[in-house]
Every structure is written in C-alpha cells, then in structure tokens.
Design a protein around this motif. Structure first.
Motif, PDB file in Angstrom:
ATOM      1  N   LEU A  29      27.511  57.896  84.071  1.00 29.11           N
ATOM      2  CA  LEU A  29      27.659  59.353  83.962  1.00 29.11           C
ATOM      3  C   LEU A  29      26.858  60.056  85.052  1.00 29.11           C
ATOM      4  N   PHE A  30      25.639  59.560  85.261  1.00 33.76           N
ATOM      5  CA  PHE A  30      24.786  60.159  86.290  1.00 33.76           C
ATOM      6  C   PHE A  30      25.482  60.081  87.655  1.00 33.76           C
ATOM      7  N   PHE A  65      20.695  63.511  77.374  1.00 35.57           N
ATOM      8  CA  PHE A  65      21.756  62.506  77.423  1.00 35.57           C
ATOM      9  C   PHE A  65      21.221  61.100  77.151  1.00 35.57           C
ATOM     10  N   LEU A  66      20.055  60.805  77.738  1.00 37.33           N
ATOM     11  CA  LEU A  66      19.502  59.460  77.545  1.00 37.33           C
ATOM     12  C   LEU A  66      19.198  59.229  76.063  1.00 37.33           C
ATOM     13  N   ALA A 122      25.225  52.205  75.843  1.00 37.45           N
ATOM     14  CA  ALA A 122      24.630  53.515  76.069  1.00 37.45           C
ATOM     15  C   ALA A 122      23.988  53.579  77.460  1.00 37.45           C
ATOM     16  N   LEU A 123      23.229  52.530  77.810  1.00 37.72           N
ATOM     17  CA  LEU A 123      22.555  52.529  79.115  1.00 37.72           C
ATOM     18  C   LEU A 123      23.574  52.496  80.252  1.00 37.72           C
ATOM     19  N   LEU A 172      31.153  57.289  78.227  1.00 36.40           N
ATOM     20  CA  LEU A 172      31.232  57.958  79.527  1.00 36.40           C
ATOM     21  C   LEU A 172      32.203  59.142  79.471  1.00 36.40           C
ATOM     22  N   GLY A 197      30.611  61.847  77.442  1.00 44.71           N
ATOM     23  CA  GLY A 197      29.550  62.503  78.214  1.00 44.71           C
ATOM     24  C   GLY A 197      30.116  63.402  79.293  1.00 44.71           C
ATOM     25  N   TYR A 215      25.229  55.787  80.574  1.00 43.84           N
ATOM     26  CA  TYR A 215      24.300  56.781  81.115  1.00 43.84           C
ATOM     27  C   TYR A 215      24.258  56.706  82.647  1.00 43.84           C
ATOM     28  N   TRP A 237      19.060  65.339  81.652  1.00 47.58           N
ATOM     29  CA  TRP A 237      19.061  63.874  81.667  1.00 47.58           C
ATOM     30  C   TRP A 237      18.412  63.288  80.419  1.00 47.58           C
ATOM     31  N   HIS A 238      17.314  63.908  79.968  1.00 51.61           N
ATOM     32  CA  HIS A 238      16.604  63.360  78.814  1.00 51.61           C
ATOM     33  C   HIS A 238      17.438  63.504  77.540  1.00 51.61           C
ATOM     34  N   TYR A 254      22.530  59.228  74.006  1.00 51.20           N
ATOM     35  CA  TYR A 254      23.281  57.982  74.205  1.00 51.20           C
ATOM     36  C   TYR A 254      22.620  56.803  73.472  1.00 51.20           C
TER      37      TYR A 254
END
Lengths: 295, 225
Positions: free
Chosen positions: A239-240, A269-270, A232-233, A37, A40, A236, A266-267, A273
């Motif tokens: 972070l969002f 980062f996803l 990671a999830l 986090l 990111g 993510y 977003w993609h 991550y």
C-alpha cells in the motif's frame, strides 16, 4: 510454567505447520494481502475524495451583509457575536469602505470609488467559513434570523451537492470494504479448512490421546495468526509503495485534488492492518477448525 | 475398571451392533475380546473410548459413566487409558519422541516431566535409540512399539489394544504380546481385541467371545475353550 510450555509448543507447531503447508499458506497470505491492499487503497482514495470535498467546500464562503443602520463600531463588534455561534470556523470583516474599494477594483478603476466615496451604497459584510459543511444550512438559517443581518449569500445547493457526492463515495467505500472483508474471510477460511482437512487424522490422534479442543486449536490458531500478520505486513508495504509512488504523483498533477499524505496515517494503517490481520487469522481459524473437533 | 451392564448399540435405528452386553473387567486383569468380523468388537471399543454412546444400558470406565458423558469430560476419560491400534496411528511428520510426548503434553505436563516419562517408556519398549527417527523410517513392529509407548506414557489404568498384531509377522506378534504381558504384570489392565487364534492360544488369559453383538462365552483359556 505449564502454560508457557504449551504456548512455546503451539508457536513451534504453528510455525512448523506453516512451513509444512507453505504453498497453501503462501497462497492464503497473498490472497488476504491482496484483499487488504484493495481495502487500504480504497480507504485512502475515499479519504482523498473527502479531503478534496472538504477543501473545496471550505472555500465556499457564506457572505453576510449587515443592515444599513449598523454603524462602523457595532459592525466590527458583530464579529464577536458571530464567532460565538456554533459551526463558525472563521470570520473576516469587510467594512463598507473596503467593500467599495473591492467593488471598484473589480470593475476596473478608482473612478467608481471616487464617485461613491461620499455616498457609499455598499454595506458592511462578513465572509464566514463554517467548520462543518453538514451544518451549513442550519448556520445560514440562524444568520438569516438575526435582525442586524440584511442579507445572507450562501451556495447551499453547491454545498449539498458536495455533501451528497461525499456520502455516495462513503457508502460505496463502506460497502466495498465489507464485501472485500467477507471475501478475505472466505479465502482464509478455505485455506485453513484445506490444511485442517489434510490433518484430520492428526486431530483424531490428538483427540484419542486425550487432547482437549482448546489444546488442538492452539497450533491452528497460531498458524492462522501467522497468516493474518504476514498478510497485513505484506499489504502494508504494498500500500505504501502503491500510494506514495504511484497514486500520489498522478494525483498531484491534478490541482483540484487534495490528497492525504501517507506519512500522516502510516501508524493508523499499520496498527489497523496488524490488528485486522491477527483477528482474521484467529477468529476464522477458530470457527473453521470447530467442525473437525467433533470426535 | 470396566463395568458394562445391559449395553446395547443400534446404528440408524435398526443395525444392532451390541445386544445387552454385560461385562466386568477388574483392575489389573488381562482380557482378550475375540469374535468374527461384525461381532461388535469395534463398537465395543468405540463405546469404551467414548467415541459412541450406548443406545441402552450403563457403562463405566475408570470411574467415568459413559452414558451422557459431556464432550468436555471425554479428554479426561481418555487420559486414563491408552489405546493401541492395528494401523498404529502415529503422526508421520513427528519423531518417535514427539509422537510419544504428544500424549503427555496434552495433559499440560511440563517439559522436564515429559522428557523423563518419554525416556522411561521408550526404554520399556526398547526404542530409546530410535527416539529421533520418524515412523516411516521404522519397521511395523517398531511402529507398534511406539504406539504402545504412547499408550503407556501417561501411566494409564487401562490399555485397550485393537488388533495390535494385525500388521505384524509372527515374531513381532510374540514380541508385542510379551510387551503387553509385561505391562499387565506392572498392574495395568490390558484389554486386547483380536481375531487371531494363535495370539489368544499362546497366552492362558481370560477370553470374552463376542458374536452378533452378544457375549457367547467368557472364560479363561484359548480361542476355542
């Protein structure tokens, strides 16, 4: 068939181990997610700073004034010559007449225009935007070397200051990301070492019945992979929420700051991550378990 | 088959655990290795299972030379033998079935083969009805039978038991030794390391007496023969 059976077994074992050591693994997920986090968030902030600098830098035009002898038609055609040059994003032609109009309006009236309309002292000019601020000095030098150009006005120092600032933030950003990545590696490594240490008897039994190192690693790698993916999830989603609902509303209050929309990245980062999480879990598990396999 | 010739093992350069041991165990034999504490029995077991390498001499087990054996070959050697320990060494969080299945799963066997073989060995040791139990729910004797089933499941040529009755009462001890005898009659070589006189005396088998790292006696009969 055999391999499929083993993979199923590893997945089952990995998930079971994860459940069995849930306190330790949850702690690892939280810590790793926190590192992801921060990484990111920092990447987004650096991207915002870069975007702001780029946007401000782009407003910093180069203005060139053509020689007096360049007639109207040649002056307009000169735009094509400029567009053919490297690092030129756009050019806007300002004729002598338009120049005089602007000048007189800035000074407060048409009287100036009327007095100088017949003997216009203003030169034809071009307002140029460069595509890459890093190359602005070279572009200015090239423009200065052109015989049709009488004068080049460019705030190279301002641009250089922007660039220096951007480089510094970039350097700090990269350094912080590396440090955080190392911290994250130590955290995952320690967790896996602790869970592995708690199961050294089990590993010894597996070795005794003829398990290869590859077989023993299987379940541990799955466990590491699960830790990495969940972190990671989790990171993510956090972070969002943090960026979109906390940082952006604050930044949008400051008109000077340009910010990168999360929906446009977003993609990246996803994927970033998930790949980083998976690799972290797998690679660190692989090396951590190594020393427990020497039986 | 076990073939040790002039095998010595020295720890830290001066602790001599084994001194020039010569020992041959033919396929299908039943051998007791006995001796007091510190005689070198555990070191002998560790050499046979490739946990340690002899300092001198040559050693061969089931066709594998134990001197200079590559780490990547050790799992394959261990699959040719089953080892039973005094403390059973079962994984408590796994069921009886899973504990036994582990030994065959590591060989890459498919689920059907695993099921068939595990069911078969659990029947031999009389624990089919407790397949879903976990070790802590079983008695010491039952846990030892699970360990024996695990040692048997790969149909090994050799079973080595290290003090297999050390944690068992006399009745369970007899039961366990009967099981080893039955396994031996099926053609598997059995090597039992023990210091319990009664266990050895109850069975007229070959006895190798080890003391101070040397074989002092190798004969058929009881503990003191």
């Amino acid at each position: 068939m055999k391999k499929r059976g083993n993979i199923r077994y590893f997945l089952k074992e990995g998930a079971a181990n994860f459940r069995l050591h849930r306190i330790m693994t949850t702690a690892a997920v939280m810590m790793l997610a926190a590192c992801f986090l921060v990484i990111g968030t920092f990447v987004m902030i650096v991207a915002d700073i870069n975007k702001t600098i780029d946007d401000v830098g782009m407003q910093n035009e180069i203005v060139i004034f053509l020689q007096d002898y360049v007639d109207d038609a040649s002056a307009e055609d000169f735009g094509y010559t400029l567009m053919d040059m490297e690092n030129i994003a756009s050019v806007t032609f300002v004729s002598r007449d338009e120049g005089l109009k602007d000048f007189s309006q800035n000074l407060g009236g048409d009287e100036i225009y009327d007095s100088y309309a017949d003997d216009n002292p203003i030169r034809h000019s071009y307002h140029i935007i460069v595509s890459d601020l890093n190359g602005v000095e070279d572009t200015v030098n090239m423009l200065r070397a052109m015989p049709q150009i009488a004068r080049v006005r460019a705030s190279i120092e301002t641009v250089n200051t922007f660039l220096k600032f951007r480089n510094v933030t970039m350097f700090i950003g990269v350094a912080l990301v590396i440090i955080l990545a190392l911290i994250a590696a130590v955290i995952v490594s320690n967790t896996i070492r602790l869970t592995t240490f708690a199961r050294r008897e089990e590993i010894a039994i597996m070795k005794m019945v003829g398990a290869t190192n590859r077989f023993i690693r299987g379940a541990f790698l799955v466990e590491g992979g699960i830790i990495g993916l969940l972190s990671a999830l989790f990171a993510y989603v956090l972070l969002f929420v943090l960026y979109q609902f906390l940082l952006v509303p604050e930044m949008s209050l400051i008109t000077l700051i340009s910010y990168v929309s999360f929906s446009s990245v977003w993609h990246l980062f996803l994927i970033g991550y998930l790949v980083a999480g998976m690799l972290y879990g797998l690679v660190i598990s692989f090396f951590t378990i190594k020393k427990f396999l020497r039986v | 088959m076990i073939q040790l010739t002039g095998v010595s093992k020295t720890y830290n350069g001066y602790i001599k655990a084994l001194r020039s041991v010569d020992l041959t165990v033919e396929d299908g034999e039943f051998v007791f290795i006995i001796g007091p504490s510190g005689a070198g029995k555990s070191t002998l077991l560790k050499i046979l299972t490739a946990e340690v390498e002899p300092t001198a001499g040559t050693a061969e087990v089931n066709g594998y030379s134990l001197v200079g054996l590559k780490a990547s070959d050790k799992p394959y050697l261990r699959r040719t033998m089953g080892v039973v320990f005094q403390d059973f060494r079962l994984i408590d969080k796994k069921t009886v079935y899973e504990n036994v299945a582990l030994a065959i799963r590591v060989t890459g066997a498919g689920n059907r083969e695993i099921r068939e073989k595990v069911d078969s060995v659990l029947k031999i040791v009389g624990l089919s009805h407790k397949a879903k139990r976990k070790p802590p729910e079983l008695s010491g004797g039952e846990q030892q039978r699970v360990a024996i089933a695990r040692a048997l499941v790969n149909s090994p040529k050799l079973i080595i038991a290290d003090e297999p009755t050390g944690n068992l009462d006399p009745e369970r001890t007899k039961e366990t030794m009967r099981l080893f005898n039955q396994i031996n009659r099926m053609g598997t070589t059995v090597v039992v390391i023990t210091h319990e006189k009664s266990v050895v005396n109850d069975m007229a088998k070959r006895v190798v007496y080890l003391e101070n790292g040397c074989i002092l006696r190798d004969a058929t009969g009881g503990y003191n023969q």
